[in-house]
Design an enzyme around this catalytic site. Structure first.
Site, PDB file in Angstrom:
ATOM      1  N   TYR A   1       0.942  -1.252  -0.050  1.00  0.00           N
ATOM      2  CA  TYR A   1      -0.116  -0.084   0.118  1.00  0.00           C
ATOM      3  C   TYR A   1       0.950   1.286   0.061  1.00  0.00           C
ATOM      4  O   TYR A   1       1.922   1.345   0.674  1.00  0.00           O
ATOM      5  CB  TYR A   1      -0.983  -0.098   1.355  1.00  0.00           C
ATOM      6  CG  TYR A   1      -2.061   0.825   1.154  1.00  0.00           C
ATOM      7  CD1 TYR A   1      -3.385   0.193   0.500  1.00  0.00           C
ATOM      8  CD2 TYR A   1      -1.974   2.283   1.196  1.00  0.00           C
ATOM      9  CE1 TYR A   1      -4.451   1.091   0.327  1.00  0.00           C
ATOM     10  CE2 TYR A   1      -3.221   3.237   1.051  1.00  0.00           C
ATOM     11  CZ  TYR A   1      -4.379   2.658   0.718  1.00  0.00           C
ATOM     12  OH  TYR A   1      -5.562   3.187   0.387  1.00  0.00           O
TER      13      TYR A   1
ATOM     14  N   GLU B   1      -5.214   5.924   5.657  1.00  0.00           N
ATOM     15  CA  GLU B   1      -5.126   4.623   4.938  1.00  0.00           C
ATOM     16  C   GLU B   1      -4.258   3.602   5.429  1.00  0.00           C
ATOM     17  O   GLU B   1      -4.374   2.534   5.147  1.00  0.00           O
ATOM     18  CB  GLU B   1      -4.401   5.250   3.634  1.00  0.00           C
ATOM     19  CG  GLU B   1      -5.339   6.356   2.761  1.00  0.00           C
ATOM     20  CD  GLU B   1      -4.606   6.599   1.649  1.00  0.00           C
ATOM     21  OE1 GLU B   1      -4.844   5.814   0.412  1.00  0.00           O
ATOM     22  OE2 GLU B   1      -4.092   7.803   1.538  1.00  0.00           O
TER      23      GLU B   1
ATOM     24  N   LYS C   1      -0.779  -0.651 -13.844  1.00  0.00           N
ATOM     25  CA  LYS C   1      -1.467  -0.496 -12.771  1.00  0.00           C
ATOM     26  C   LYS C   1      -2.897  -0.614 -12.638  1.00  0.00           C
ATOM     27  O   LYS C   1      -3.403  -0.450 -13.583  1.00  0.00           O
ATOM     28  CB  LYS C   1      -1.419   1.135 -12.105  1.00  0.00           C
ATOM     29  CG  LYS C   1      -1.488   1.132 -10.627  1.00  0.00           C
ATOM     30  CD  LYS C   1      -1.952   2.280 -10.055  1.00  0.00           C
ATOM     31  CE  LYS C   1      -2.828   2.065  -8.884  1.00  0.00           C
ATOM     32  NZ  LYS C   1      -2.319   1.055  -7.937  1.00  0.00           N
TER      33      LYS C   1
HETATM   34  P1  ATP Z   1      -0.402  -1.506  -8.581  1.00  0.00           P
HETATM   35  O1  ATP Z   1      -0.267  -0.128  -8.291  1.00  0.00           O
HETATM   36  O2  ATP Z   1       1.021  -1.542  -9.681  1.00  0.00           O
HETATM   37  O3  ATP Z   1      -1.614  -2.163  -9.203  1.00  0.00           O
HETATM   38  P2  ATP Z   1      -0.393  -3.135  -6.291  1.00  0.00           P
HETATM   39  O4  ATP Z   1      -1.483  -3.586  -6.761  1.00  0.00           O
HETATM   40  O5  ATP Z   1       0.338  -3.952  -5.475  1.00  0.00           O
HETATM   41  O6  ATP Z   1       0.275  -2.513  -7.423  1.00  0.00           O
HETATM   42  P3  ATP Z   1      -2.409  -1.092  -5.481  1.00  0.00           P
HETATM   43  O7  ATP Z   1      -3.198  -1.501  -6.613  1.00  0.00           O
HETATM   44  O8  ATP Z   1      -2.083   0.337  -5.062  1.00  0.00           O
HETATM   45  O9  ATP Z   1      -0.953  -1.909  -5.274  1.00  0.00           O
HETATM   46  O10 ATP Z   1      -3.088  -1.935  -3.990  1.00  0.00           O
HETATM   47  C1  ATP Z   1      -2.673  -1.513  -2.672  1.00  0.00           C
HETATM   48  C2  ATP Z   1      -2.188  -2.973  -2.046  1.00  0.00           C
HETATM   49  O11 ATP Z   1      -3.277  -3.681  -1.448  1.00  0.00           O
HETATM   50  C3  ATP Z   1      -1.455  -3.550  -2.808  1.00  0.00           C
HETATM   51  O12 ATP Z   1      -0.067  -3.466  -3.086  1.00  0.00           O
HETATM   52  C4  ATP Z   1      -1.700  -5.131  -2.064  1.00  0.00           C
HETATM   53  O13 ATP Z   1      -0.975  -5.248  -0.810  1.00  0.00           O
HETATM   54  C5  ATP Z   1      -3.123  -4.787  -1.617  1.00  0.00           C
HETATM   55  N1  ATP Z   1      -3.867  -5.453  -2.490  1.00  0.00           N
HETATM   56  C6  ATP Z   1      -4.302  -4.906  -3.695  1.00  0.00           C
HETATM   57  N2  ATP Z   1      -5.492  -5.638  -4.443  1.00  0.00           N
HETATM   58  C7  ATP Z   1      -5.242  -6.877  -3.785  1.00  0.00           C
HETATM   59  C8  ATP Z   1      -6.185  -7.948  -4.039  1.00  0.00           C
HETATM   60  N3  ATP Z   1      -6.949  -8.294  -5.024  1.00  0.00           N
HETATM   61  N4  ATP Z   1      -5.563  -9.138  -3.327  1.00  0.00           N
HETATM   62  C9  ATP Z   1      -4.770  -8.909  -2.204  1.00  0.00           C
HETATM   63  N5  ATP Z   1      -4.272  -7.809  -2.102  1.00  0.00           N
HETATM   64  C10 ATP Z   1      -4.451  -6.685  -2.696  1.00  0.00           C
HETATM   65 MG    MG Z   2      -3.211  -2.650  -7.834  1.00  0.00          MG
END
Ligand code: ATP
Ligand code: MG
Length: 501
Positions: free
Chosen positions: A334, A369, A430
């Site tokens: 996050y 957050e 993303k």
């Molecule tokens: P990106 O920003 O490239 O999509 P990300 O998916 O890791 O990378 P975010 O989409 O910003 O990051 O989501 C924030 C965080 O919430 C993630 O890094 C992850 O730890 C958690 N998260 C998001 N989606 C899921 C999911 N479907 N299952 C489990 N954890 C999730």
């Molecule tokens: Mg993501």
């Protein structure tokens, strides 16, 4: 428990002998242990969520710390012999304070909220980014300080204090700003505040290779610093942010978890990463409307009314509530997008990219957050390596051309992780958690189905968040007692939205 000794507290500090209070209503779960400590001319009374309630005291200084410190070895070296062999973080804070005083809070890189008393002065302090929210109420009867606003809801509006802000709702409580230590002398009402961290506004110019190396090194150290030798769980979407964290854990037995709904999932992307790095991986699929109906839990944990942020936090809360077993240490990806500008996928020009990064880094405070209550409501401890102080310092300060480069967003992070992750992950665009899980679109459909006009959806979401906040924070009702459908019906019937039906 994979978390720290204390995960939350509610304390009153008075000049006289305090009245015994009831155990506080907190959304974080855990055993509430009574605190009753005379400290010089002051008296501490209240509760800590802990198994052992370590409240160390020395030379007239008394300390409570909810959360944990990172980079402890460097801190011990700075503090000197009095910190040798000190492993408990509250003891480390005490040793740091005895050597440096309040400015010693500027040395700490951690995820914590702390209270320190020395002589007739009380200091309430957040970590650099306020990742453990901290609330205060200052009145005739002393100073009440807690890690959840709902615990302080009784007692009339707080007197204003420097370094604090009012919070949503009518609780009258104030929140200690991120990276701030507020000092109050209860006997005289004298108060002041110091900043312990500010987001950097300068930008560092570096050759590609050096920037990539720096990002790798600082993130690797932040992940390592968050492992305590026990089992860890990484919440993994398969996006670059969480995949990098999972890859950098580098210990055996790491568990990765992905959440999906009938409206969407990222299971394939997450499995690609899990297979590549060799974690024990599980997928959880929940009904998308059932997920949205758990909104009261997200509001109770984050204590906010911002519907956009609630859409990011809700799937995480749902996932934490689903996890089997209690007391996990959970690492997330996050927050990477805030210093890297990842959310601004359509922002092409570097001047506007840097402007939004600067704006976002100056407006995160109060969004909560990163609040640990999101996980602690289910007994889990969460920690976010991208919001490690050293990581934030580097990521924020890198010049924006390293963040958007060669047509890629978050370029410098992707390059830093190239050797540890599959190419498909490194180049994956993303996808926000609220998008991948369908949280935003399903909440919207539920409102449209209930008769809300499309143009009024944002207003209706906010009205729901406010109505729920009034109940779960303002009145500390358990979120299980608040029905999403009832709130939706009431919001639609309210005069401000009735016209759009
Ligand atoms: P990106 O920003 O490239 O999509 P990300 O998916 O890791 O990378 P975010 O989409 O910003 O990051 O989501 C924030 C965080 O919430 C993630 O890094 C992850 O730890 C958690 N998260 C998001 N989606 C899921 C999911 N479907 N299952 C489990 N954890 C999730
Ligand atoms: Mg993501």
């Amino acid at each position: 428990m994979g978390g720290p000794p204390i995960t939350g507290f509610s304390i009153r500090i008075t000049t006289g002998e305090p009245q015994a209070g009831d155990a506080p209503t907190l959304t974080a779960t855990g055993q509430a242990v009574a605190i009753n400590v005379p400290a010089g001319g002051l008296h501490w009374s209240g509760w800590a969520l802990t198994a052992s309630a370590p409240i160390p005291s020395a030379d007239g200084v008394t300390v409570v710390l909810a959360g944990e410190l990172y980079h402890r070895d460097a801190l011990r070296v700075a503090i000197g012999p009095s910190a040798d062999g000190v492993n408990d973080d509250a003891e480390l804070l005490l040793a740091c304070w005895l050597r440096y005083g309040a400015p010693g809070l500027r040395l700490l890189d951690g995820r914590f909220a702390a209270v320190v008393t020395e002589g007739d002065t009380v200091v309430a302090a957040t970590d650099h980014a306020g990742t453990v929210p901290l609330y205060v109420r200052h009145g005739q009867d002393g100073l009440a300080i807690a890690t959840e606003a709902k615990a302080l809801r009784h007692g009339g509006p707080s007197e204003p204090l420097p370094g604090t802000e009012s919070v949503p709702g009518n609780t009258g409580v104030r929140r200690v700003r991120a990276g701030t230590a507020v000092a109050v002398v209860p006997s005289s009402g004298k108060a002041s505040a110091i900043r312990t961290w500010l987001p950097p506004e300068h930008r560092i110019v570096l050759p590609e290779e050096e920037a990539v190396r720096r990002v790798y090194t600082v993130l690797d150290e932040a992940v390592r610093s968050r492992l305590d030798g026990g089992p860890v769980t990484v919440v993994l979407s398969g996006g670059i942010d969480s995949s990098s964290v999972a890859a950098l854990t580098r210990q055996s037995g790491v568990e990765t978890i992905s959440l999906g709904t009938d409206a969407g999932d990222e299971f394939e992307a997450a499995r690609t990463v899990a297979d590549h790095i060799g974690t024990r991986h599980s997928e959880f699929r929940v009904g998308s409307e059932d997920l949205v109906r758990q909104l009261p839990w997200a509001v109770a944990a984050a204590e906010i009314i911002d519907a956009d942020v609630l859409e990011y936090l809700l799937p995480l809360v749902v996932m934490y509530r689903l996890l089997p077993g209690a007391g996990r240490r959970i690492l997330t990806g996050y927050g990477a997008d805030i210093p890297l500008g990842g959310m601004h996928r359509a922002t092409r020009r570097l001047d506007s990219l840097d402007t939004v990064i600067s704006d976002d880094m100056n407006t995160f405070d109060g969004l909560n957050e990163m609040s640990p209550v999101l996980g602690c409501l289910a007994g889990h401890w969460t920690t976010h390596p991208y919001w490690d102080r050293s990581v934030l310092d580097v990521l924020t300060a890198l010049e924006p051309g390293l963040k958007r480069r060669h047509g890629r967003d978050k370029w410098v992070l992707r390059e830093a992780m190239r050797d540890l992750l599959p190419e498909a992950t490194v180049s994956r665009p993303k996808l926000g958690i609220h998008e991948g899980s369908g949280t935003t679109s399903v909440w919207t459909s539920m409102l449209l189905d209930a008769g809300v006009a499309a143009a009024d959806v944002p207003r209706a979401k906010r009205a729901m968040a406010i109505a729920i906040h009034d109940r779960v924070v303002g009145q500390a009702e358990p979120p299980a007692d608040v029905s999403f459908d009832d709130v939706l019906r009431d919001v639609i019937a309210s005069p401000s939205l009735a016209v759009v039906k």
